[in-house]
Design a protein around this motif. Structure first.
Motif, mmCIF file in Angstrom:
data_model
loop_
_atom_site.group_PDB
_atom_site.id
_atom_site.type_symbol
_atom_site.label_atom_id
_atom_site.label_comp_id
_atom_site.label_asym_id
_atom_site.label_seq_id
_atom_site.Cartn_x
_atom_site.Cartn_y
_atom_site.Cartn_z
ATOM 1 N N SER A 104 1.017 -1.349 0.003
ATOM 2 C CA SER A 104 -0.164 -0.022 0.088
ATOM 3 C C SER A 104 0.834 1.392 0.098
ATOM 4 C CB SER A 104 -0.944 -0.017 1.182
ATOM 5 O OG SER A 104 -1.837 -0.946 1.013
ATOM 6 N N VAL A 105 0.399 1.959 -0.864
ATOM 7 C CA VAL A 105 1.295 3.115 -1.343
ATOM 8 C C VAL A 105 0.417 4.608 -1.400
ATOM 9 C CG1 VAL A 105 3.245 4.617 -2.500
ATOM 10 C CG2 VAL A 105 3.561 2.114 -2.314
ATOM 11 N N LYS A 106 0.315 5.364 -0.354
ATOM 12 C CA LYS A 106 -0.550 6.465 -0.367
ATOM 13 C C LYS A 106 -0.460 6.965 -1.748
ATOM 14 C CE LYS A 106 -1.874 9.000 2.968
ATOM 15 N NZ LYS A 106 -1.797 9.916 4.146
ATOM 16 N N GLU A 107 0.647 7.620 -2.364
ATOM 17 C CA GLU A 107 0.816 8.161 -3.648
ATOM 18 C C GLU A 107 0.306 7.426 -4.798
ATOM 19 O OE1 GLU A 107 4.828 9.828 -4.019
ATOM 20 O OE2 GLU A 107 5.053 9.710 -1.936
ATOM 21 N N TRP A 108 0.103 6.137 -4.670
ATOM 22 C CA TRP A 108 -0.250 5.462 -5.738
ATOM 23 C C TRP A 108 -1.959 4.741 -5.372
ATOM 24 C CZ3 TRP A 108 4.926 2.222 -5.519
ATOM 25 C CH2 TRP A 108 6.015 3.089 -6.142
ATOM 26 N N THR A 111 -5.232 4.276 0.468
ATOM 27 C CA THR A 111 -5.829 5.437 1.474
ATOM 28 C C THR A 111 -4.678 5.483 2.578
ATOM 29 O OG1 THR A 111 -7.227 3.683 2.548
ATOM 30 C CG2 THR A 111 -8.345 5.119 1.081
ATOM 31 N N SER A 112 -3.796 4.447 2.839
ATOM 32 C CA SER A 112 -2.798 4.584 3.898
ATOM 33 C C SER A 112 -1.588 3.724 3.293
ATOM 34 C CB SER A 112 -3.264 4.029 5.275
ATOM 35 O OG SER A 112 -3.777 2.620 4.999
ATOM 36 N N ALA A 113 -0.510 3.932 4.074
ATOM 37 C CA ALA A 113 0.689 3.345 3.463
ATOM 38 C C ALA A 113 1.080 1.926 4.669
ATOM 39 C CB ALA A 113 1.765 4.114 3.674
ATOM 40 N N GLU A 117 5.771 0.222 1.692
ATOM 41 C CA GLU A 117 5.919 1.454 0.923
ATOM 42 C C GLU A 117 7.187 1.834 0.662
ATOM 43 O OE1 GLU A 117 3.641 5.852 1.042
ATOM 44 O OE2 GLU A 117 4.894 4.986 2.771
ATOM 45 N N ARG A 118 8.090 1.809 1.648
ATOM 46 C CA ARG A 118 9.370 2.637 1.128
ATOM 47 C C ARG A 118 10.242 1.800 0.677
ATOM 48 N NH1 ARG A 118 14.165 1.780 3.502
ATOM 49 N NH2 ARG A 118 13.360 0.425 5.149
ATOM 50 N N ILE A 119 10.336 0.592 0.813
ATOM 51 C CA ILE A 119 10.970 -0.552 0.070
ATOM 52 C C ILE A 119 10.730 -0.387 -1.273
ATOM 53 C CG2 ILE A 119 11.851 -2.777 -0.178
ATOM 54 C CD1 ILE A 119 11.332 -3.299 2.827
ATOM 55 N N LEU A 120 9.492 -0.639 -1.453
ATOM 56 C CA LEU A 120 9.015 -0.473 -3.125
ATOM 57 C C LEU A 120 9.108 0.723 -3.826
ATOM 58 C CD1 LEU A 120 7.582 -2.103 -5.227
ATOM 59 C CD2 LEU A 120 5.349 -1.279 -4.373
#
Length: 236
Positions: A104-108, A111-113, A117-120
């Motif tokens: 889950s990535v908020k920018e993509w 609704t939440s991360a 997220e950071r690794i991807l």
């Protein structure tokens, strides 16, 4: 909906119980009985599988378009720790990576991360890939947008199609910079050479016809010869 390349994730152990007419299917097993991925390539294209010993991941070089496209399909289960760096040697120009990343990535679109997220995001940036947004969330049951597509191929866009019985909506990926390579789809027979060889062997086939051979057998042999001759002159 018409597509030339299809990607399926979480195909499980029954992946080969159904066939898609006019498609060749490539498969890689997953880490459990529900995992695994498939890429289906239309028979008007040519798919070459890349030797890769990574579960839930399959890589196909697709020819028959204006550019050779490397298609990478991924499934990452919720409890799986993916080492995305394993894919870096296979990312070349005109690469499309798509699948269920369970991230889950908020920018993509989520609704939440989550912790992935950071690794991807770091891996996508390091690999010089771009995220291809779809028009809406791909999940029917949640606000997580976990079916993601990345590419370094310009002119690519995504569209979520709210159809089907899965809890994941399918995503249609199109690229305005790709067209069919007509030279690879339709054979180019060297008809002058075809005619010359046919003329040279005409007397041989006439003699064969006068032998004590059933006409059906002669016709079958002659048709086989014509097919082989066409293929041979196509290679000239």
């Amino acid at each position: 909906m018409k597509a030339s390349i299809c990607v399926f994730t979480e195909v499980g152990e029954l992946w080969n119980t159904s066939q898609i007419p006019h498609f060749n299917i490539f498969h890689q097993y997953g880490t459990n009985k529900s995992g695994g991925v498939c890429i289906a390539i239309g028979k008007h294209l040519k798919g070459s599988i890349i030797d890769l010993n990574i579960e839930n991941t399959i890589i196909i070089d697709v020819d028959g378009l204006s550019k050779t496209v490397k298609t990478i399909a991924i499934y990452s289960s919720v409890g799986e720790t993916r080492i995305l760096g394993e894919l870096e040697p296979y990312i070349t120009k005109n690469t499309i990576i798509t699948g269920d990343f369970n991230a889950s990535v908020k920018e993509w679109g989520s609704t939440s991360a989550d912790k992935r997220e950071r690794i991807l995001k770091e891996w996508v940036e390091k690999s010089n890939l771009c995220y291809i947004p779809s028009l809406s969330n791909c999940s029917e049951r949640s606000n997580r947008n976990i079916d993601l597509t990345f590419t370094n191929l310009g002119g690519t866009r995504g569209e979520t199609l709210k159809m089907g019985t899965s809890d994941h909506w399918p995503i249609m990926i199109t690229c305005e910079n790709l067209v069919f390579d007509k030279n690879s789809i339709f054979p180019h027979v060297h008809w002058k050479a075809y005619e010359a060889i046919l003329t040279l062997l005409q007397s041989f086939w006439q003699k064969e016809q006068t032998r004590a051979m059933p006409m059906d057998d002669w016709c079958m042999n002659y048709v086989r010869f014509l097919v082989a001759l066409e293929k041979q002159t196509d290679a000239m």
